[in-house]
Scaffold this motif. Structure first.
Motif, mmCIF file in Angstrom:
data_model
loop_
_atom_site.group_PDB
_atom_site.id
_atom_site.type_symbol
_atom_site.label_atom_id
_atom_site.label_comp_id
_atom_site.label_asym_id
_atom_site.label_seq_id
_atom_site.Cartn_x
_atom_site.Cartn_y
_atom_site.Cartn_z
ATOM 1 N N ILE A 32 -18.447 60.683 -155.363
ATOM 2 C CA ILE A 32 -17.453 61.367 -155.711
ATOM 3 C C ILE A 32 -17.191 61.808 -157.111
ATOM 4 O O ILE A 32 -16.841 62.902 -157.588
ATOM 5 C CB ILE A 32 -15.963 60.774 -154.759
ATOM 6 C CG1 ILE A 32 -16.246 60.866 -153.481
ATOM 7 C CG2 ILE A 32 -14.881 61.697 -155.464
ATOM 8 C CD1 ILE A 32 -14.888 60.314 -152.613
ATOM 9 N N MET A 91 -14.866 68.432 -153.894
ATOM 10 C CA MET A 91 -14.651 69.864 -153.995
ATOM 11 C C MET A 91 -13.176 70.094 -154.205
ATOM 12 O O MET A 91 -12.617 70.718 -154.888
ATOM 13 C CB MET A 91 -15.384 70.599 -152.967
ATOM 14 C CG MET A 91 -15.315 71.905 -153.066
ATOM 15 S SD MET A 91 -16.762 72.655 -154.005
ATOM 16 C CE MET A 91 -16.716 74.321 -153.470
ATOM 17 N N TYR A 92 -12.704 69.144 -153.063
ATOM 18 C CA TYR A 92 -11.018 69.481 -153.055
ATOM 19 C C TYR A 92 -10.392 68.590 -154.200
ATOM 20 O O TYR A 92 -9.719 69.641 -154.832
ATOM 21 C CB TYR A 92 -10.530 68.626 -151.817
ATOM 22 C CG TYR A 92 -9.258 68.824 -151.360
ATOM 23 C CD1 TYR A 92 -9.051 69.976 -150.379
ATOM 24 C CD2 TYR A 92 -8.164 68.111 -151.836
ATOM 25 C CE1 TYR A 92 -7.549 70.355 -150.088
ATOM 26 C CE2 TYR A 92 -6.860 68.538 -151.599
ATOM 27 C CZ TYR A 92 -6.481 69.436 -150.541
ATOM 28 O OH TYR A 92 -5.432 69.910 -150.319
ATOM 29 N N ILE A 93 -11.040 67.836 -154.630
ATOM 30 C CA ILE A 93 -10.175 67.013 -155.922
ATOM 31 C C ILE A 93 -10.657 68.054 -157.206
ATOM 32 O O ILE A 93 -9.782 68.168 -157.905
ATOM 33 C CB ILE A 93 -10.952 65.790 -156.235
ATOM 34 C CG1 ILE A 93 -10.380 64.512 -155.087
ATOM 35 C CG2 ILE A 93 -10.448 65.065 -157.450
ATOM 36 C CD1 ILE A 93 -11.013 63.312 -155.298
ATOM 37 N N LEU A 99 -5.294 61.573 -156.056
ATOM 38 C CA LEU A 99 -6.241 61.547 -155.101
ATOM 39 C C LEU A 99 -7.384 60.854 -155.730
ATOM 40 O O LEU A 99 -8.017 59.872 -155.101
ATOM 41 C CB LEU A 99 -6.767 63.134 -154.539
ATOM 42 C CG LEU A 99 -5.902 63.533 -153.865
ATOM 43 C CD1 LEU A 99 -6.390 65.305 -153.246
ATOM 44 C CD2 LEU A 99 -5.896 62.984 -152.317
ATOM 45 N N LEU A 100 -7.692 61.231 -156.951
ATOM 46 C CA LEU A 100 -8.783 60.316 -157.478
ATOM 47 C C LEU A 100 -8.372 58.822 -157.667
ATOM 48 O O LEU A 100 -9.242 58.022 -157.580
ATOM 49 C CB LEU A 100 -8.855 61.081 -159.151
ATOM 50 C CG LEU A 100 -10.354 60.742 -159.684
ATOM 51 C CD1 LEU A 100 -11.527 61.308 -158.641
ATOM 52 C CD2 LEU A 100 -10.355 61.530 -161.052
ATOM 53 N N VAL A 138 -9.405 72.319 -155.880
ATOM 54 C CA VAL A 138 -8.138 72.784 -155.031
ATOM 55 C C VAL A 138 -6.765 72.045 -155.511
ATOM 56 O O VAL A 138 -5.973 72.864 -155.756
ATOM 57 C CB VAL A 138 -8.378 72.459 -153.341
ATOM 58 C CG1 VAL A 138 -7.280 72.986 -152.866
ATOM 59 C CG2 VAL A 138 -9.620 73.263 -152.640
ATOM 60 N N PRO A 168 -17.065 67.436 -149.857
ATOM 61 C CA PRO A 168 -15.941 68.097 -149.565
ATOM 62 C C PRO A 168 -14.838 67.704 -150.330
ATOM 63 O O PRO A 168 -13.879 68.225 -150.735
ATOM 64 C CB PRO A 168 -15.730 68.045 -147.954
ATOM 65 C CG PRO A 168 -17.009 67.922 -147.507
ATOM 66 C CD PRO A 168 -17.538 67.115 -148.410
ATOM 67 N N ILE A 169 -15.000 66.282 -150.289
ATOM 68 C CA ILE A 169 -13.810 65.607 -150.987
ATOM 69 C C ILE A 169 -13.796 65.975 -152.636
ATOM 70 O O ILE A 169 -12.679 66.191 -153.059
ATOM 71 C CB ILE A 169 -13.965 64.107 -150.985
ATOM 72 C CG1 ILE A 169 -14.152 63.713 -149.617
ATOM 73 C CG2 ILE A 169 -12.622 63.274 -151.539
ATOM 74 C CD1 ILE A 169 -13.178 63.653 -148.502
#
Lengths: 279, 287
Positions: B167, B88-90, B102-103, B93, B85-86
């Motif tokens: 990730i 995917m979000y990075i 975030l990265l 989204v 999910p992380i």
């Protein structure tokens, strides 16, 4: 899929809390005025950095010969590792990118190999091989060669065995982008080969050389698995930290960790800046 | 190629050959040979399978080996599920500066030494630690709670150490997924789950394999995290290698363990590639 649900956002937030919680805890408790690195909070102090031991019975990091020696050992290992990694890495990158010979693919594959070997196995194999060599030489020469026994030289070699792969990859990636017509132009204009190397090729490679050096420095400072097997009587930082963590340490270990985090943060930001300049 | 060029090439290749020969190939030959020498009398060794037989007959050794393998697979699976999910979000989204931040925030903790991160977990989890303290403060526990020195703590520490390496390849793989393909999936009546299973996951497969392989190898070869967070219950195979080499000074036995660890890590990686139909070349490039 582009409208993240509230649950998803909460998960992301929780994840970042999880990611930073252990680091924050280490940093905060470096300033706790208590002889133990645990709650409750007993007030702010710098004693664990610069204290001479009069308050808690144990000195702070910068006044403690054990910590100072171990930090010194880390530098004695990391600086030669970084220097050798850059020099040999450059030559390797040259072989990979410029030379043509049979078996080049095989050599390129072999250079990646150290990355898939567990660090502990790298450590014991180098330990065993160099001990056998030392024993063999001792029989022939009748002298014991100390530098082949566990100690700083062996740690340097052990760390180099896999850090060289990283350094080679970083420098080769930069060399691949080099426009060779620049070199040819310089040669046409009458420059010697050494002069071309010095004034055209090396300046182009410089960001990658600095980057590779910094990454090597960091990896050397933080390596634990390989170092553990090869260390003699001069332990670098991770080995001393490991020992203290097993025995139960004073908050001085938090202070060392915080200094390490700040140092690493500094090096990482220089690296980020140089790699940005590279693009 | 004239002799001068040949000499230059040879000189340039010398460092690489010395490095790979003296620090990688010969040392591995050495532990392979060492692993087949068994002690018959003090300081007398002969060729034999004794060290490997010892591994299979002594339950502590093969149980630790199996435990390390199984727990590493579990850690890899948990890391994958938590990281998806992380990533995917990075990748899909977050936009612009938020995405970069975030990265970067993901990368930061992993520049810090493994020992420092483990110290943080020890301070959080131990009996006199912060979580135990907070539980008592809020009245949820009446006496100190020991959360350290169990399998849960070991898995937690290993998953934490592996997350980044999962990730980054995942986010890279998901980045290239065309939004129109996903939309087409929904238009054709696919549910969220169907689209995830039939479109997103197959597309992310190279990233999943790359991340899983890296996390598995790092986990199997880890030493500090299981020993420090697991204490006496840590029982990791690398610890057995260390014990044979440094504590007991039984190098042939330790060498045999080293070879077995190398085989385990290669075998699982090969099996993973086989199962998902990926090749090592594309996987390494993905990483």
């Amino acid at each position: 899929m582009n409208r993240p649900s509230i649950l998803w956002k909460l998960y992301i937030a929780a994840f970042y809390v999880f990611l930073f919680a252990p680091l924050l805890v280490v940093a905060i408790f470096a300033f706790n005025a208590s002889p133990f690195p645990s709650p409750p909070w007993k007030g702010f102090t710098l004693e664990w950095f610069i204290g001479n031991g009069s308050v808690f019975g144990k000195p702070g990091v910068l006044m403690d010969p054990i910590w100072l020696t171990t930090i010194g050992n880390s530098f004695k290992i990391a600086l030669p590792v970084a220097l050798l990694a850059v020099i040999i890495g450059t030559v390797n990158a040259w072989v990979l990118e410029r030379a043509e010979f049979r078996g080049k693919t095989l050599l390129a594959m072999m250079m990646l190999w150290p990355l898939v070997i567990p660090g502990v196995v790298l450590g014991i194999s180098i330990l065993a091989f160099f001990s056998r060599t030392a024993n063999g030489l001792e029989d022939v020469l009748n002298t014991d060669i100390d530098s082949l026994r566990p100690g700083l030289p062996l740690v340097i070699l052990g760390q180099l065995s896999f850090i060289l792969t990283i350094a080679t990859l970083i420098i080769a990636a930069r060399l691949r982008k080099f426009d060779r017509s620049l070199e040819e132009a310089a040669l046409d204009l009458g420059a010697s080969r050494t002069r071309v190397l010095r004034t055209v090729t090396l300046p182009f490679l410089q960001p990658a050389l600095i980057g590779a050096g910094l990454v090597a420095l960091l990896m050397s400072f933080e390596n634990f698995n390989t170092t553990l097997m090869l260390v003699g009587s001069d332990p670098p930082l991770p080995i001393t930290m490991y020992g203290q963590m097993r025995e139960g340490a004073t908050p001085a270990i938090n202070a060392v960790s915080l200094m390490l985090m700040l140092g690493v943060g500094g090096i990482a930001s220089i690296f980020a800046l140089t790699s940005k300049a590279q693009q | 190629m004239n002799p001068a060029q040949r000499l230059t090439l040879f000189l340039l290749m010398a460092p690489a050959i010395l490095w790979l020969g003296l620090l990688i190939v010969l040392p591995h030959v050495e532990i392979l040979v060492l692993s087949f020498s068994q002690r018959v009398a003090p300081r007398v060794y002969e060729f034999g399978l004794g060290n490997y037989l010892e591994f299979f007959t002594e339950p502590l050794y093969w149980r630790t080996f199996a435990r390390t393998a199984i727990m590493s697979i579990m850690v890899t699976a948990i890391t994958l599920v938590l990281a998806f999910p992380i990533a995917m979000y990075i990748a899909r989204v977050a936009q612009g500066r938020l995405k970069a931040m975030l990265l970067l925030l993901c990368l930061l903790p992993f520049w810090v030494s493994e020992l420092v991160r483990t110290l943080g977990w020890m301070m959080l989890l131990r009996e006199t630690g912060i979580i135990s303290y907070l539980l008592r403060l809020t009245g949820l526990a009446s006496q100190p709670v020991e959360l350290l020195y169990n399998d849960g703590a070991v898995i937690l520490g290993l998953v934490y150490g592996g997350l980044l390496f999962m990730i980054v390849p995942l986010a890279n793989a998901l980045e290239s997924l065309e939004p129109s393909v996903v939309e087409a999936g929904f238009d054709l009546g696919g549910s969220r789950f169907t689209v995830l299973r039939r479109i997103v996951i197959p597309h992310a497969m190279p990233g999943i394999v790359a991340g899983s392989i890296i996390v598995f190898m790092l986990t199997v070869g880890n030493f500090a995290t299981p020993v420090l967070l697991g204490g006496k219950n840590g029982l990791w195979f690398t610890e057995q290698i260390y014990a044979q080499f440094i504590t007991r000074f039984n190098w042939p036995q330790g060498a045999a363990f080293g070879i077995l660890l190398l085989l385990l890590s290669s075998a699982i990686v090969a099996a993973g590639l086989r199962l998902t139909g990926q090749s090592l070349g594309t996987t390494l490039r993905q990483a």
